[in-house]
Design a protein around this motif. Sequence first.
Motif, PDB file in Angstrom:
ATOM      1  N   ASP A 197       0.810  -1.228   0.000  1.00  0.00           N
ATOM      2  CA  ASP A 197       0.000   0.000   0.000  1.00  0.00           C
ATOM      3  C   ASP A 197       0.839   1.273   0.000  1.00  0.00           C
ATOM      4  O   ASP A 197       0.369   2.337   0.388  1.00  0.00           O
ATOM      5  N   ASN A 198       2.086   1.194  -0.451  1.00  0.00           N
ATOM      6  CA  ASN A 198       2.907   2.405  -0.544  1.00  0.00           C
ATOM      7  C   ASN A 198       2.645   3.096  -1.881  1.00  0.00           C
ATOM      8  O   ASN A 198       2.023   2.517  -2.785  1.00  0.00           O
ATOM      9  N   PRO A 199       3.084   4.354  -2.036  1.00  0.00           N
ATOM     10  CA  PRO A 199       2.786   5.103  -3.276  1.00  0.00           C
ATOM     11  C   PRO A 199       3.257   4.437  -4.571  1.00  0.00           C
ATOM     12  O   PRO A 199       2.710   4.708  -5.632  1.00  0.00           O
ATOM     13  N   ARG A 200       4.265   3.578  -4.491  1.00  0.00           N
ATOM     14  CA  ARG A 200       4.760   2.917  -5.708  1.00  0.00           C
ATOM     15  C   ARG A 200       4.493   1.407  -5.678  1.00  0.00           C
ATOM     16  O   ARG A 200       5.148   0.633  -6.369  1.00  0.00           O
ATOM     17  N   ALA A 201       3.525   1.014  -4.898  1.00  0.00           N
ATOM     18  CA  ALA A 201       3.215  -0.419  -4.784  1.00  0.00           C
ATOM     19  C   ALA A 201       2.848  -1.039  -6.129  1.00  0.00           C
ATOM     20  O   ALA A 201       3.120  -2.221  -6.370  1.00  0.00           O
ATOM     21  N   ASP A 202       2.242  -0.234  -7.012  1.00  0.00           N
ATOM     22  CA  ASP A 202       1.778  -0.757  -8.304  1.00  0.00           C
ATOM     23  C   ASP A 202       2.691  -0.326  -9.462  1.00  0.00           C
ATOM     24  O   ASP A 202       2.311  -0.393 -10.623  1.00  0.00           O
ATOM     25  N   TRP A 203       3.925   0.090  -9.157  1.00  0.00           N
ATOM     26  CA  TRP A 203       4.836   0.527 -10.210  1.00  0.00           C
ATOM     27  C   TRP A 203       5.526  -0.652 -10.905  1.00  0.00           C
ATOM     28  O   TRP A 203       6.119  -0.483 -11.969  1.00  0.00           O
ATOM     29  N   TYR A 204       5.476  -1.813 -10.300  1.00  0.00           N
ATOM     30  CA  TYR A 204       6.067  -3.015 -10.889  1.00  0.00           C
ATOM     31  C   TYR A 204       4.976  -4.069 -11.031  1.00  0.00           C
ATOM     32  O   TYR A 204       3.857  -3.894 -10.536  1.00  0.00           O
ATOM     33  N   VAL A 205       5.283  -5.157 -11.728  1.00  0.00           N
ATOM     34  CA  VAL A 205       4.277  -6.186 -12.004  1.00  0.00           C
ATOM     35  C   VAL A 205       4.316  -7.235 -10.888  1.00  0.00           C
ATOM     36  O   VAL A 205       5.224  -8.076 -10.833  1.00  0.00           O
ATOM     37  N   TRP A 206       3.310  -7.162 -10.011  1.00  0.00           N
ATOM     38  CA  TRP A 206       3.201  -8.070  -8.882  1.00  0.00           C
ATOM     39  C   TRP A 206       2.004  -9.001  -9.081  1.00  0.00           C
ATOM     40  O   TRP A 206       0.999  -8.613  -9.673  1.00  0.00           O
ATOM     41  N   ALA A 207       2.123 -10.222  -8.571  1.00  0.00           N
ATOM     42  CA  ALA A 207       1.022 -11.186  -8.700  1.00  0.00           C
ATOM     43  C   ALA A 207       1.026 -12.137  -7.505  1.00  0.00           C
ATOM     44  O   ALA A 207       2.084 -12.519  -6.994  1.00  0.00           O
ATOM     45  N   ASP A 208      -0.168 -12.514  -7.090  1.00  0.00           N
ATOM     46  CA  ASP A 208      -0.307 -13.482  -5.999  1.00  0.00           C
ATOM     47  C   ASP A 208       0.074 -14.878  -6.484  1.00  0.00           C
ATOM     48  O   ASP A 208      -0.062 -15.194  -7.671  1.00  0.00           O
ATOM     49  N   PRO A 209       0.526 -15.720  -5.571  1.00  0.00           N
ATOM     50  CA  PRO A 209       0.826 -17.100  -5.956  1.00  0.00           C
ATOM     51  C   PRO A 209      -0.454 -17.882  -6.206  1.00  0.00           C
ATOM     52  O   PRO A 209      -1.546 -17.486  -5.788  1.00  0.00           O
ATOM     53  N   GLY A 210      -0.335 -19.005  -6.900  1.00  0.00           N
ATOM     54  CA  GLY A 210      -1.466 -19.903  -7.055  1.00  0.00           C
ATOM     55  C   GLY A 210      -1.748 -20.614  -5.745  1.00  0.00           C
ATOM     56  O   GLY A 210      -0.982 -20.493  -4.774  1.00  0.00           O
ATOM     57  N   PRO A 211      -2.837 -21.370  -5.674  1.00  0.00           N
ATOM     58  CA  PRO A 211      -3.182 -22.094  -4.447  1.00  0.00           C
ATOM     59  C   PRO A 211      -2.080 -23.027  -3.959  1.00  0.00           C
ATOM     60  O   PRO A 211      -1.971 -23.298  -2.759  1.00  0.00           O
ATOM     61  N   ASP A 212      -1.247 -23.488  -4.898  1.00  0.00           N
ATOM     62  CA  ASP A 212      -0.159 -24.386  -4.528  1.00  0.00           C
ATOM     63  C   ASP A 212       1.159 -23.660  -4.289  1.00  0.00           C
ATOM     64  O   ASP A 212       2.209 -24.291  -4.146  1.00  0.00           O
ATOM     65  N   GLY A 213       1.089 -22.306  -4.272  1.00  0.00           N
ATOM     66  CA  GLY A 213       2.290 -21.519  -4.032  1.00  0.00           C
ATOM     67  C   GLY A 213       3.126 -21.256  -5.262  1.00  0.00           C
ATOM     68  O   GLY A 213       4.156 -20.566  -5.190  1.00  0.00           O
ATOM     69  N   MET A 214       2.717 -21.772  -6.398  1.00  0.00           N
ATOM     70  CA  MET A 214       3.495 -21.608  -7.623  1.00  0.00           C
ATOM     71  C   MET A 214       3.224 -20.236  -8.259  1.00  0.00           C
ATOM     72  O   MET A 214       2.240 -19.566  -7.926  1.00  0.00           O
ATOM     73  N   PRO A 215       4.081 -19.809  -9.214  1.00  0.00           N
ATOM     74  CA  PRO A 215       3.866 -18.532  -9.907  1.00  0.00           C
ATOM     75  C   PRO A 215       2.520 -18.509 -10.614  1.00  0.00           C
ATOM     76  O   PRO A 215       1.915 -19.562 -10.869  1.00  0.00           O
ATOM     77  N   PRO A 216       2.036 -17.309 -10.970  1.00  0.00           N
ATOM     78  CA  PRO A 216       0.691 -17.181 -11.543  1.00  0.00           C
ATOM     79  C   PRO A 216       0.537 -17.774 -12.941  1.00  0.00           C
ATOM     80  O   PRO A 216      -0.588 -18.007 -13.387  1.00  0.00           O
ATOM     81  N   ASN A 217       1.630 -17.981 -13.658  1.00  0.00           N
ATOM     82  CA  ASN A 217       1.534 -18.572 -15.001  1.00  0.00           C
ATOM     83  C   ASN A 217       2.871 -19.197 -15.388  1.00  0.00           C
ATOM     84  O   ASN A 217       3.798 -19.269 -14.557  1.00  0.00           O
ATOM     85  N   ASN A 218       2.983 -19.581 -16.645  1.00  0.00           N
ATOM     86  CA  ASN A 218       4.159 -20.319 -17.113  1.00  0.00           C
ATOM     87  C   ASN A 218       5.221 -19.463 -17.781  1.00  0.00           C
ATOM     88  O   ASN A 218       6.129 -19.985 -18.429  1.00  0.00           O
ATOM     89  N   TRP A 219       5.141 -18.141 -17.650  1.00  0.00           N
ATOM     90  CA  TRP A 219       6.074 -17.277 -18.361  1.00  0.00           C
ATOM     91  C   TRP A 219       7.524 -17.577 -17.969  1.00  0.00           C
ATOM     92  O   TRP A 219       7.831 -17.846 -16.805  1.00  0.00           O
ATOM     93  N   VAL A 220       8.410 -17.501 -18.983  1.00  0.00           N
ATOM     94  CA  VAL A 220       9.815 -17.839 -18.808  1.00  0.00           C
ATOM     95  C   VAL A 220      10.669 -16.595 -19.036  1.00  0.00           C
ATOM     96  O   VAL A 220      10.337 -15.731 -19.851  1.00  0.00           O
ATOM     97  N   SER A 221      11.783 -16.511 -18.327  1.00  0.00           N
ATOM     98  CA  SER A 221      12.731 -15.410 -18.493  1.00  0.00           C
ATOM     99  C   SER A 221      13.614 -15.626 -19.717  1.00  0.00           C
ATOM    100  O   SER A 221      13.970 -16.757 -20.050  1.00  0.00           O
ATOM    101  N   VAL A 222      13.984 -14.526 -20.382  1.00  0.00           N
ATOM    102  CA  VAL A 222      14.896 -14.595 -21.524  1.00  0.00           C
ATOM    103  C   VAL A 222      16.211 -15.261 -21.127  1.00  0.00           C
ATOM    104  O   VAL A 222      16.829 -15.974 -21.917  1.00  0.00           O
ATOM    105  N   PHE A 223      16.632 -15.045 -19.889  1.00  0.00           N
ATOM    106  CA  PHE A 223      17.902 -15.589 -19.421  1.00  0.00           C
ATOM    107  C   PHE A 223      17.757 -16.961 -18.763  1.00  0.00           C
ATOM    108  O   PHE A 223      18.667 -17.457 -18.117  1.00  0.00           O
ATOM    109  N   GLY A 224      16.579 -17.594 -18.919  1.00  0.00           N
ATOM    110  CA  GLY A 224      16.386 -18.949 -18.432  1.00  0.00           C
ATOM    111  C   GLY A 224      15.675 -19.011 -17.099  1.00  0.00           C
ATOM    112  O   GLY A 224      15.869 -18.159 -16.231  1.00  0.00           O
ATOM    113  N   GLY A 225      14.803 -20.021 -16.929  1.00  0.00           N
ATOM    114  CA  GLY A 225      14.066 -20.196 -15.692  1.00  0.00           C
ATOM    115  C   GLY A 225      12.788 -19.382 -15.677  1.00  0.00           C
ATOM    116  O   GLY A 225      12.480 -18.633 -16.620  1.00  0.00           O
TER     117      GLY A 225
END
Length: 545
Positions: free
Chosen positions: A118-146
């Motif tokens: 809830d800080n003034p820049r809380a929404d300046w970056y792309v944040w997402a909640d984990p899935g029910p199993d704690g995993m990332p929100p989707n399957n997106w991959v980094s250009v540098f791997g992983g």
Amino acid sequence: MDDWWRGCVIYQIYPRSFQDTDGDGIGDLPGIIARLDHVAKLGADAVWLSPIFRSPMADMGYDVSDYCDIDPLFGGLADFDALLARAHELGLKVIIDMVLSHSSDQHPWFVESRANRDNPRADWYVWADPGPDGMPPNNWVSVFGGPAWEWDSRRRQYYLHNFLTAQPDLNFHNPEVQEAMLEIMRFWLERGVDGFRLDTVNYYFHDRKLRPNPPASRDDPHPSVNPYEMQDHRYQKNRPDNLAFLGRMRALMDRYDERVLIGEVGETPQRAIEIMAEYTRGAGRLHMAYSFDMLGPEFSARHFRSRIAKYFKAAPDGWPCWSFSNHDVERHVTRWAKHAAAEDALARQAVAMLLSFPGSACLYQGEELGLPESELDFDELTDPPGIRFWPEYKGRDGCRTPMPWTKARNAGFTRGTPWLPIKAPQAARNVAGEERDAGSVLAFYRAMLAWRRSQPALGMGSVRFFKTAEPVLAFRRTGPDGMIACVFNLSASGVAVKLRELEPIVGAPVQDARIEGGVLRLGPNGFAFLAPTGGADAGRVVFKG
């Protein structure tokens, strides 16, 4: 407004590797100033400086922690002002690298954003909640791997990073982020820069719904070295929202005289030209864009012809910028070596061809010397993807080694220990040595750039390809002063091409070419520039024999 950028030649400087003046082994702004005469003498119109902003250097400056200051490694703002003044004295424009899609995780914006929700820049970056199993929100991959998502224990959320975990992606859906980026651009425009090279310009926006990417269509059944290549990144980048922001950037640039926006389109060959065209059509987007289509292993008449034709078909009023080497890819004299009988012949042919293509051109420091890729050992690497994917992929350090200026210790680059080693094959091709050799690659580059400047058809003329079989690439450039036929043999063997009503242009650059009885005989990597003997449209290249 002066469209100086149309048909211009840009010289890319990688500041860490150009010239060191303080002995720390890393190039700096005073070093660039000291060597600008070399760029001006070469015949370039502008310099593009890879990032010089404050940075922890996790990705060699492409992780910015302060967009409005110079990293002390390179100097300070006073040094930048001096560089700008000297470049302008020499008639050179100055283009700086703007890395807007992501920042460093040490940038004050991200430090504040990750503190809580809830800080003034809380929404300046792309944040997402984990899935029910704690995993990332989707399957997106980094250009540098992983995975492209990193867990943050303070917010108990994941943040998006298209590159390193130390490079969190900014949220361009937030209007405040857009305004902040435009304000940064204003800062540098007011300081006098002539333009921006926009890093990863197609990555600014992400899919709001965070939909998973589908698998990529691939002919090879074996997994790629990098899992990034296994997805179609339709939701991770190339979003339609990008176009509106490009319009805002262009509107800002148009308030200043003679400024330019050049976008780097990071995309697969299947879509890169399409996006280049989309981003440069009309008057309200980028002035120019380039992709990696000519920075890969393909070296054929069909490939070069198809890239150029496809671009202008999709964007007849657009303007491309072509290059064969840069700081992200293997140097082209090494990459295309199997198509050449000799490195120097390939080096000369490559620049003659590049400077004949319709559009603008970018040269990477050292290619004017015919520099090959440096062979580095694993313990000499600094590049994160090179270290991660070794030995199948050796990273980008091989094209980033310091510029060789003289035969002195460390090739005249530094009195200290260079940040990357200068190997013997590179040191042997130093500027001082090539300046004394009238037949050197450097001498040819200077002659080719000077001749191109004297030929309006090559800078601004239209293009039409002749129907020739591999390995011959032939086309004509037509301008108000007439037509020039450009013929290249893209192989290590000799070829013969029949001509009609064409003759060599006196004083034009040429390599291993002669005409006998209406037949143009080209040796390995030979080329020639020809003019019609009849009317302006008389000349024809008929077929390859």
